[in-house]
Design a protein around this motif. Sequence first.
Motif, short mmCIF file in Angstrom:
data_model
loop_
_atom_site.label_atom_id
_atom_site.label_comp_id
_atom_site.label_asym_id
_atom_site.label_seq_id
_atom_site.Cartn_x
_atom_site.Cartn_y
_atom_site.Cartn_z
N MET A 117 6.23 -1.88 -5.82
CA MET A 117 5.04 -1.52 -6.59
C MET A 117 4.77 -0.01 -6.47
O MET A 117 4.37 0.61 -7.44
N THR A 118 4.99 0.56 -5.28
CA THR A 118 4.73 2.00 -5.13
C THR A 118 5.65 2.82 -6.03
O THR A 118 5.22 3.81 -6.60
N GLY A 119 6.90 2.39 -6.14
CA GLY A 119 7.84 3.10 -7.01
C GLY A 119 7.41 3.06 -8.46
O GLY A 119 7.47 4.07 -9.17
N LEU A 120 6.95 1.91 -8.91
CA LEU A 120 6.51 1.76 -10.29
C LEU A 120 5.26 2.60 -10.56
O LEU A 120 5.17 3.29 -11.59
N LEU A 121 4.30 2.57 -9.65
CA LEU A 121 3.09 3.39 -9.82
C LEU A 121 3.42 4.88 -9.79
O LEU A 121 2.87 5.66 -10.57
N GLY A 122 4.32 5.28 -8.88
CA GLY A 122 4.74 6.67 -8.83
C GLY A 122 5.45 7.08 -10.11
O GLY A 122 5.25 8.19 -10.62
N TRP A 126 0.24 10.88 -4.47
CA TRP A 126 -0.03 10.96 -3.03
C TRP A 126 -0.29 9.57 -2.46
O TRP A 126 0.22 9.22 -1.39
N VAL A 127 -1.10 8.79 -3.17
CA VAL A 127 -1.50 7.46 -2.70
C VAL A 127 -0.30 6.53 -2.56
O VAL A 127 -0.27 5.71 -1.65
N VAL A 128 0.70 6.65 -3.42
CA VAL A 128 1.86 5.76 -3.31
C VAL A 128 2.95 6.29 -2.39
O VAL A 128 3.66 5.51 -1.76
N THR A 129 3.07 7.61 -2.27
CA THR A 129 4.13 8.17 -1.43
C THR A 129 3.86 7.93 0.05
O THR A 129 4.79 7.65 0.81
N ILE A 130 2.62 8.01 0.43
CA ILE A 130 2.29 7.85 1.86
C ILE A 130 2.71 6.47 2.38
O ILE A 130 3.48 6.38 3.35
N PRO A 131 2.25 5.35 1.79
CA PRO A 131 2.70 4.06 2.33
C PRO A 131 4.18 3.79 2.09
O PRO A 131 4.82 3.09 2.89
N THR A 175 -1.42 4.18 7.60
CA THR A 175 -1.58 4.56 6.19
C THR A 175 -3.04 4.87 5.88
O THR A 175 -3.35 5.90 5.24
N LEU A 176 -3.94 4.01 6.33
CA LEU A 176 -5.37 4.26 6.10
C LEU A 176 -5.84 5.55 6.78
O LEU A 176 -6.64 6.30 6.21
N PHE A 177 -5.32 5.82 7.96
CA PHE A 177 -5.66 7.06 8.66
C PHE A 177 -5.21 8.27 7.85
O PHE A 177 -5.93 9.27 7.73
N ALA A 178 -4.02 8.19 7.27
CA ALA A 178 -3.52 9.29 6.43
C ALA A 178 -4.43 9.49 5.22
O ALA A 178 -4.78 10.61 4.87
#
Length: 180
Positions: free
Chosen positions: A1-6, A119-124, A158-161
């Motif tokens: 999902m992160t790849g698709l959103l990115g 940023w939101v998808v790359t971090i996790p 991830t939440l801390f980041a």
Amino acid sequence: MTGLLGLVAALALSIEKAEKLLDPQQALGCDLSVLVQCSANLDSAQGAAFGFPNPFLGLMGYAVVVTVGVVIMATTGLARWFWMSFSLGLTFALGFVVWLIGQSVFVLGTLCPWCLLVWVVTIPLWVFTVGRCLRTGVFGTRAARFGKALWPWLTLVTLFAYVTVAVVAQLRLDVIGSLL
């Protein structure tokens, strides 16, 4: 999902950049305010850090991530060298995103909505991929023990980041104050 959103974010930014090149005076759809806008980021030197628009790099990188996701679902496993290489690529991506966050917040003084999604998808993506590689022993047996102990905490990492980025943006740009 992160790849698709990115990939969606990179595509949107690429389209915005193409529109900006065709008509430099045009206001972009993601230019919502002085603080929240794409134009300042896309038009800056930081927006083309390697001599071409950064979103083009995102198109290539997130396409790879989507492909890896499909391959993972279709096969039983990938070689250790692959996971090491993929982790290295994601480490570069995270480093680049951290640099872009710093440039956006401290130099440009703007928050680009599509950049925020990147940023939101790359971090996790980085946290969980490297965490998985640690846990499964890709980086060795000592790393595997560390990875197994760290695994339950990756969501918190991830939440801390996210909170760190939000606090830095708030302290530097007064995001909440600009909304009121």
